[in-house]
Design a protein around this motif. Structure first.
Motif, PDB file in Angstrom:
ATOM      1  N   ALA A  90       3.249  82.694   3.696  1.00 29.58           N
ATOM      2  CA  ALA A  90       4.376  81.913   3.189  1.00 29.58           C
ATOM      3  C   ALA A  90       5.142  81.253   4.331  1.00 29.58           C
ATOM      4  O   ALA A  90       5.581  80.101   4.213  1.00 29.58           O
ATOM      5  CB  ALA A  90       5.294  82.817   2.377  1.00 29.58           C
ATOM      6  N   GLU A  91       5.320  81.959   5.438  1.00 24.57           N
ATOM      7  CA  GLU A  91       6.035  81.385   6.578  1.00 24.57           C
ATOM      8  C   GLU A  91       5.250  80.234   7.199  1.00 24.57           C
ATOM      9  O   GLU A  91       5.841  79.224   7.619  1.00 24.57           O
ATOM     10  CB  GLU A  91       6.307  82.474   7.606  1.00 24.57           C
ATOM     11  N   ALA A  92       3.927  80.368   7.230  1.00 26.68           N
ATOM     12  CA  ALA A  92       3.104  79.286   7.764  1.00 26.68           C
ATOM     13  C   ALA A  92       3.191  78.048   6.878  1.00 26.68           C
ATOM     14  O   ALA A  92       3.276  76.906   7.374  1.00 26.68           O
ATOM     15  CB  ALA A  92       1.652  79.754   7.880  1.00 26.68           C
ATOM     16  N   LYS A  93       3.188  78.258   5.573  1.00 24.26           N
ATOM     17  CA  LYS A  93       3.301  77.128   4.644  1.00 24.26           C
ATOM     18  C   LYS A  93       4.667  76.464   4.743  1.00 24.26           C
ATOM     19  O   LYS A  93       4.793  75.243   4.566  1.00 24.26           O
ATOM     20  CB  LYS A  93       3.032  77.589   3.220  1.00 24.26           C
ATOM     21  N   LEU A  94       5.693  77.254   5.052  1.00 24.36           N
ATOM     22  CA  LEU A  94       7.019  76.673   5.241  1.00 24.36           C
ATOM     23  C   LEU A  94       7.040  75.782   6.476  1.00 24.36           C
ATOM     24  O   LEU A  94       7.608  74.681   6.447  1.00 24.36           O
ATOM     25  CB  LEU A  94       8.064  77.787   5.365  1.00 24.36           C
ATOM     26  N   LEU A  95       6.434  76.252   7.553  1.00 21.82           N
ATOM     27  CA  LEU A  95       6.347  75.408   8.762  1.00 21.82           C
ATOM     28  C   LEU A  95       5.601  74.103   8.467  1.00 21.82           C
ATOM     29  O   LEU A  95       5.993  73.020   8.941  1.00 21.82           O
ATOM     30  CB  LEU A  95       5.647  76.187   9.878  1.00 21.82           C
ATOM     31  N   GLN A  96       4.550  74.235   7.695  1.00 19.19           N
ATOM     32  CA  GLN A  96       3.766  73.054   7.331  1.00 19.19           C
ATOM     33  C   GLN A  96       4.613  72.097   6.498  1.00 19.19           C
ATOM     34  O   GLN A  96       4.585  70.865   6.715  1.00 19.19           O
ATOM     35  CB  GLN A  96       2.529  73.488   6.541  1.00 19.19           C
ATOM     36  N   ALA A  97       5.379  72.626   5.541  1.00 16.32           N
ATOM     37  CA  ALA A  97       6.217  71.780   4.695  1.00 16.32           C
ATOM     38  C   ALA A  97       7.321  71.119   5.505  1.00 16.32           C
ATOM     39  O   ALA A  97       7.686  69.960   5.259  1.00 16.32           O
ATOM     40  CB  ALA A  97       6.811  72.623   3.570  1.00 16.32           C
ATOM     41  N   GLU A  98       7.877  71.837   6.464  1.00 11.73           N
ATOM     42  CA  GLU A  98       8.935  71.259   7.306  1.00 11.73           C
ATOM     43  C   GLU A  98       8.382  70.141   8.180  1.00 11.73           C
ATOM     44  O   GLU A  98       9.043  69.104   8.387  1.00 11.73           O
ATOM     45  CB  GLU A  98       9.567  72.355   8.165  1.00 11.73           C
ATOM     46  N   ALA A  99       7.165  70.334   8.691  1.00 10.87           N
ATOM     47  CA  ALA A  99       6.527  69.293   9.500  1.00 10.87           C
ATOM     48  C   ALA A  99       6.243  68.056   8.653  1.00 10.87           C
ATOM     49  O   ALA A  99       6.445  66.912   9.111  1.00 10.87           O
ATOM     50  CB  ALA A  99       5.232  69.826  10.117  1.00 10.87           C
ATOM     51  N   GLU A 100       5.806  68.274   7.416  1.00  8.99           N
ATOM     52  CA  GLU A 100       5.518  67.149   6.530  1.00  8.99           C
ATOM     53  C   GLU A 100       6.794  66.401   6.174  1.00  8.99           C
ATOM     54  O   GLU A 100       6.810  65.161   6.101  1.00  8.99           O
ATOM     55  CB  GLU A 100       4.828  67.665   5.266  1.00  8.99           C
ATOM     56  N   LEU A 101       7.883  67.146   5.945  1.00 12.53           N
ATOM     57  CA  LEU A 101       9.155  66.500   5.643  1.00 12.53           C
ATOM     58  C   LEU A 101       9.620  65.662   6.830  1.00 12.53           C
ATOM     59  O   LEU A 101      10.095  64.527   6.646  1.00 12.53           O
ATOM     60  CB  LEU A 101      10.207  67.558   5.296  1.00 12.53           C
ATOM     61  N   LYS A 102       9.478  66.199   8.018  1.00 12.24           N
ATOM     62  CA  LYS A 102       9.891  65.455   9.212  1.00 12.24           C
ATOM     63  C   LYS A 102       9.061  64.181   9.362  1.00 12.24           C
ATOM     64  O   LYS A 102       9.590  63.119   9.717  1.00 12.24           O
ATOM     65  CB  LYS A 102       9.729  66.342  10.446  1.00 12.24           C
ATOM     66  N   ARG A 103       7.771  64.301   9.077  1.00 12.77           N
ATOM     67  CA  ARG A 103       6.880  63.133   9.187  1.00 12.77           C
ATOM     68  C   ARG A 103       7.277  62.052   8.185  1.00 12.77           C
ATOM     69  O   ARG A 103       7.356  60.864   8.527  1.00 12.77           O
ATOM     70  CB  ARG A 103       5.440  63.559   8.957  1.00 12.77           C
ATOM     71  N   THR A 104       7.556  62.457   6.932  1.00 10.11           N
ATOM     72  CA  THR A 104       7.916  61.465   5.908  1.00 10.11           C
ATOM     73  C   THR A 104       9.267  60.831   6.209  1.00 10.11           C
ATOM     74  O   THR A 104       9.471  59.630   5.928  1.00 10.11           O
ATOM     75  CB  THR A 104       7.951  62.120   4.522  1.00 10.11           C
ATOM     76  N   GLU A 105      10.196  61.604   6.769  1.00  9.72           N
ATOM     77  CA  GLU A 105      11.496  61.020   7.123  1.00  9.72           C
ATOM     78  C   GLU A 105      11.333  59.974   8.219  1.00  9.72           C
ATOM     79  O   GLU A 105      12.025  58.930   8.198  1.00  9.72           O
ATOM     80  CB  GLU A 105      12.444  62.132   7.568  1.00  9.72           C
ATOM     81  N   THR A 106      10.417  60.243   9.162  1.00 12.86           N
ATOM     82  CA  THR A 106      10.157  59.256  10.232  1.00 12.86           C
ATOM     83  C   THR A 106       9.555  57.979   9.652  1.00 12.86           C
ATOM     84  O   THR A 106       9.959  56.853  10.007  1.00 12.86           O
ATOM     85  CB  THR A 106       9.201  59.858  11.275  1.00 12.86           C
ATOM     86  N   LEU A 107       8.596  58.136   8.743  1.00 14.16           N
ATOM     87  CA  LEU A 107       7.972  56.967   8.115  1.00 14.16           C
ATOM     88  C   LEU A 107       8.958  56.191   7.263  1.00 14.16           C
ATOM     89  O   LEU A 107       8.928  54.954   7.221  1.00 14.16           O
ATOM     90  CB  LEU A 107       6.775  57.415   7.268  1.00 14.16           C
ATOM     91  N   LYS A 108       9.865  56.921   6.589  1.00 12.05           N
ATOM     92  CA  LYS A 108      10.861  56.247   5.756  1.00 12.05           C
ATOM     93  C   LYS A 108      11.814  55.450   6.620  1.00 12.05           C
ATOM     94  O   LYS A 108      12.238  54.328   6.241  1.00 12.05           O
ATOM     95  CB  LYS A 108      11.650  57.297   4.958  1.00 12.05           C
TER      96      LYS A 108
END
Length: 279
Positions: A90-108
């Motif tokens: 679960a902690e690994a998936k959270l890190l993955q989700a946080e990285a994805e959120l950061k990536r989408t915010e950069t693209l936005k």
């Protein structure tokens, strides 16, 4: 399951006599009494498990927190390991989700993707964070399960003989869901004494002091042992008029005494003396 119990056992009727040292309502009164435990603790299994070992002897004085029973921990250990593994995922998936959120915010920020894509990433991050909290709770419950494989004394006192055998299955669903009794601990210090006071004594003191609370505060108790010796510690009245016996015309009273040497034992018949604290 550890059940801490107040002692209200039935006390057999016994002969009692009263004599006043003087005519004052707070003069010394004597009446029969019997020693009873102030508290008892029943030790029952918290979870169903195989009993590995018993760590005490019958009649031993145990201290609160002492280990009494040890269960085989393998199933509980495996459940804890499984829960810890799920938490790591679960902690690994959270890190993955946080990285994805950061990536989408950069693209936005570069107008490459829409606002909805960021919202989806934020939701995914929230779900991942919730899964971590859930996994942490599961680890906590599994850790508690491991702790419950060791039964400890809930109070200090003398312990009975074990009522179960080693290497036996202890089932919490037995006895209508109340579990089975594994042992009983009887507190010896402080200890209580039940006496039966003639109603005339109680009535005179009630007239003078107006309430049971005032009577309890005004009196001090002492004990005369079966051999005629005076018990070295004084006690206090904890209940001044618990129950009236219409046959003997007496009131049941409860006194409490320090018992640091564990000399007084439940069942011992004694004589109670009650007098004004300043007499």
């Amino acid at each position: 399951m550890l059940k801490v119990l107040t002692y209200f056992g039935v006390v057999a009727a016994f002969c009692c006599t009263a004599a006043f040292a003087n005519e004052n309502a707070l003069g010394t009164a004597e009446f029969g009494g019997i020693v009873v435990p102030a508290r008892e603790a029943e030790v029952t299994p918290i979870v169903s498990a195989w009993l590995k070992s018993i760590t005490f002897e019958p009649g031993q004085i145990v201290t609160k927190g002492d280990v009494l029973f040890e269960f085989h921990t393998a199933p509980a250990d495996y459940r804890l390991q499984l829960a810890q593994g799920q938490l790591s995922v679960a902690e690994a998936k959270l890190l993955q989700a946080e990285a994805e959120l950061k990536r989408t915010e950069t693209l936005k920020s570069k107008d490459v993707i829409s606002e909805s894509a960021v919202e989806i990433a934020e939701a995914a991050r929230g779900i991942a964070a919730g899964n971590v909290e859930q996994a942490k709770a599961t680890v906590g419950l599994a850790g508690l399960g491991v702790m419950q494989m060791t039964q400890k004394a809930p109070i200090t006192g003398v312990i009975s003989a074990p009522m179960v055998k080693e290497n036996g299955w202890q089932d919490v669903t037995l006895s209508g869901g109340d579990g089975i009794t594994m042992a009983i601990i009887t507190q010896l210090d402080p200890i209580q004494v039940i006496g039966k006071v003639p109603y005339a004594v109680y009535a005179n003191r009630q007239k003078l002091l107006k309430s049971d609370e005032a009577i309890s505060e005004a009196l001090v108790l002492s004990l005369v042992l079966p051999d005629g010796e005076l018990y070295p510690h004084e006690g206090r009245l904890v209940s001044g008029g618990y129950k009236f016996d219409e046959v003997t015309q007496t009131l049941e009273v409860w006194g409490e005494f320090p018992n640091p040497d564990l000399f007084l034992r439940p069942g011992l018949k004694v004589t109670i003396r009650s007098r004004a604290a300043n007499n």
